[in-house]
Design an enzyme around this catalytic site. Structure first.
Site, PDB file in Angstrom:
ATOM      1  N   GLU A 163       2.169   4.047   5.982  1.00 33.08           N
ATOM      2  CA  GLU A 163       2.729   2.728   5.687  1.00 33.08           C
ATOM      3  C   GLU A 163       2.049   1.646   6.527  1.00 33.08           C
ATOM      4  O   GLU A 163       1.853   0.517   6.056  1.00 33.08           O
ATOM      5  CB  GLU A 163       4.234   2.726   5.940  1.00 33.08           C
ATOM      6  CG  GLU A 163       5.027   3.576   4.952  1.00 33.08           C
ATOM      7  CD  GLU A 163       4.796   3.147   3.511  1.00 33.08           C
ATOM      8  OE1 GLU A 163       4.748   1.917   3.248  1.00 33.08           O
ATOM      9  OE2 GLU A 163       4.665   4.022   2.648  1.00 33.08           O
ATOM     10  N   SER A 249     -16.472  13.353   9.783  1.00 33.17           N
ATOM     11  CA  SER A 249     -16.225  13.144   8.349  1.00 33.17           C
ATOM     12  C   SER A 249     -17.031  14.061   7.427  1.00 33.17           C
ATOM     13  O   SER A 249     -16.485  14.559   6.437  1.00 33.17           O
ATOM     14  CB  SER A 249     -16.493  11.685   7.974  1.00 33.17           C
ATOM     15  OG  SER A 249     -15.459  10.860   8.450  1.00 33.17           O
ATOM     16  N   HIS A 378      -5.367  12.107  -1.425  1.00 29.99           N
ATOM     17  CA  HIS A 378      -6.418  12.583  -0.529  1.00 29.99           C
ATOM     18  C   HIS A 378      -6.480  11.728   0.729  1.00 29.99           C
ATOM     19  O   HIS A 378      -6.587  12.240   1.845  1.00 29.99           O
ATOM     20  CB  HIS A 378      -7.778  12.552  -1.232  1.00 29.99           C
ATOM     21  CG  HIS A 378      -8.914  12.876  -0.310  1.00 29.99           C
ATOM     22  ND1 HIS A 378      -9.165  14.148   0.154  1.00 29.99           N
ATOM     23  CD2 HIS A 378      -9.856  12.071   0.258  1.00 29.99           C
ATOM     24  CE1 HIS A 378     -10.211  14.123   0.966  1.00 29.99           C
ATOM     25  NE2 HIS A 378     -10.646  12.877   1.048  1.00 29.99           N
ATOM     26  N   SER A 379      -6.416  10.435   0.567  1.00 29.01           N
ATOM     27  CA  SER A 379      -6.401   9.496   1.682  1.00 29.01           C
ATOM     28  C   SER A 379      -5.837   8.181   1.162  1.00 29.01           C
ATOM     29  O   SER A 379      -5.430   8.075   0.001  1.00 29.01           O
ATOM     30  CB  SER A 379      -7.817   9.288   2.241  1.00 29.01           C
ATOM     31  OG  SER A 379      -8.605   8.537   1.333  1.00 29.01           O
TER      32      SER A 379
END
Length: 486
Positions: A163, A249, A378-379
């Site tokens: 959030e 990443s 996923h993100s």
């Protein structure tokens, strides 16, 4: 050398009867000491390097094929598909590097699939009761309660940080929703000396090891208290103190690195192992195959854990591979493997405990495939409702929720109440909101940190880049953040 076995009448003579490795070695080297290991030989001929070289290939080949230590520990039964009967006729075998191969007059291709899928180890049913006949590692009250509290904390942390990103307070976030059991149960089964090479959905390992909510917030906000000095994207945690390599990443790059780190532990004779994570999508990367093969050949003490959560961003596993999931890939590299219900905390805990013991005791890798489901997107850069049905997500969020299942078990044991639940959730939420407020107010790392910690003496080209950056900021100050000290 490949057919040396078949041509040697002396060796063939001893192959016909079914004899043990020690009897075989005694016949070719009479002074061989039966009480010693296979690598320890005594006697004049065996101490002679030249004489020993004549038998070394034979001894090593027999050691690999015959010496199969059996284990009675739960979860460690290993099937051996070959019997000594396959090797009675010396004219029907080939002593090939890696072990003896039998000849057959029948041309037969290995099937691309087996008749049955590899079963999935599970302990708790959906009702929170152990399945009849299930065998698992016993968990005491203190550990069980900490596991559940950590799973709840991880869930709340994910929701609040997600959030915060949607409010524009941080630039990026990625949740572990639906995979809390894999995170926490794995962490509980390991020791603090075990080295973690994560992918990016393993913050629960750090949480279990004592990484505070404030430290998580500092990293996500990239402030001056962030150990990475604000250089990494949010959720790219790392901690030397907690033996947790910084998240990177690029997918699966940590797997070959894990084999190397594990080999260093082996050289130092450490009573610890490396634990390397990847997702189902990572198994399509070349580094997955290189990492597993490297670890198998070097016999490195590394535990590979694949979180098979059904989706590699928008690619379903049906388009990822045609094999029976990930667990079958281990055997191709000579790695012991197991499939476990990743939404069953007790099953994951028991599996990782047993796997870790094998890895350290035998100094060999193990592959664990944990079946789960990525409940979240996923993100924050993804909207998974564009490629999968909402009712599928909702089913896994409710009916297959790992927290609900484990909470039922803890509650049935009398270790948890509704009041405990309410108090915990309120406390964690308050701590997280406070941590975010502190992280937001903490000063950002100075501009000079962009160029530090790589070279002991900054080279001229980086001096020029820093000078150019500072001049650009002065000309366009309104386009750059005001909270970064120059």
């Amino acid at each position: 050398m490949a057919i040396w076995f078949s041509r040697s009448r002396k060796i063939a003579h001893f192959l016909k009867p079914k004899i043990s490795p020690s009897e075989f070695l005694y016949k070719i080297c009479p002074n061989y000491s039966n009480s010693s290991s296979f690598r320890t030989l005594s006697g004049e001929n065996c101490r002679n390097p030249q004489a020993f070289s004549d038998y070394s290939t034979t001894i090593l080949s027999f050691r690999r094929r015959w010496w199969r230590p059996e284990s009675t520990r739960a979860g460690e039964q290993v099937e051996t598909p070959y019997s000594d009967d396959d090797y009675e006729d010396e004219n029907q075998v080939l002593d090939f590097p890696g072990g003896r191969v039998t000849f057959t007059p029948e041309m037969k291709f290995i099937s691309e699939t087996s008749d049955k899928r590899i079963p999935c180890y599970r302990v708790l049913g959906d009702d929170g009761y152990p399945i009849s006949g299930s065998k698992f590692e016993q968990v005491d009250k203190e550990t069980a309660v900490k596991m559940y509290e950590s799973m709840v904390t991880l869930q709340i942390m994910d929701n609040i940080f997600y959030e915060a990103q949607r409010q524009g307070r941080i630039s990026f976030y990625l949740t572990s929703l639906g995979e809390e059991a894999i995170n926490i149960a794995t962490a509980a089964a390991l020791t603090l000396d075990d080295v973690i090479l994560p992918q990016y959905r393993e913050p629960g390992i750090l949480l279990w090891r004592g990484f505070t909510l404030q430290e998580f917030a500092n990293q996500c906000f990239g402030n001056n208290a962030d150990y990475g000095k604000g250089r990494q994207m949010p959720i790219h945690y790392g901690s030397n103190k907690h033996n947790f390599f910084t998240i990177s990443s690029p997918i699966a790059t940590q797997l070959p690195q894990a084999a190397g780190v594990a080999y260093s532990l082996k050289m130092d004779k450490k009573e610890a192992c490396v634990v390397a994570f990847t997702g189902d999508g990572g198994t399509s990367e070349g580094d997955f195959h290189a990492g597993l093969n490297f670890a198998a050949v070097l016999e490195a003490p590394v535990l590979f854990i694949c979180r098979n959560n059904g989706w590699a961003i928008s690619t379903p596993i049906s388009e990822q591979f045609r094999s029976d999931g990930v667990v079958v890939k281990g055997q191709a590299y000579g790695i012991r493997s197991i499939r476990v219900d990743g939404n069953d905390a007790l099953a994951v805990y028991s599996t990782i405990r047993a796997a870790r013991e094998m890895v350290i005791r035998e100094q060999k890798p193990v592959l664990v495939e944990a079946l789960s489901y990525r409940v979240g997107h996923h993100s924050t850069s993804d909207d998974s409702t564009k490629y999968r049905p909402i009712n599928e997500i909702e089913y896994w969020r409710t009916a297959r929720n790992p927290l609900v299942r484990f909470q039922k078990w803890v509650h049935k044991n009398g270790w948890w109440t509704d009041d405990d639940e309410s108090e915990l959730r309120g406390s964690i939420r308050k701590q997280l909101l406070t941590a975010i407020q502190v992280a937001e107010k903490t000063e950002k790392p100075p501009l000079a940190e962009f160029f530090s910690d790589v070279y002991s003496h900054l080279p001229s080209n980086l001096h020029e880049q820093e000078k150019s950056l500072r001049e650009t900021i002065k000309r366009h100050r309104q386009d750059y953040p005001t909270d970064v000290p120059l």
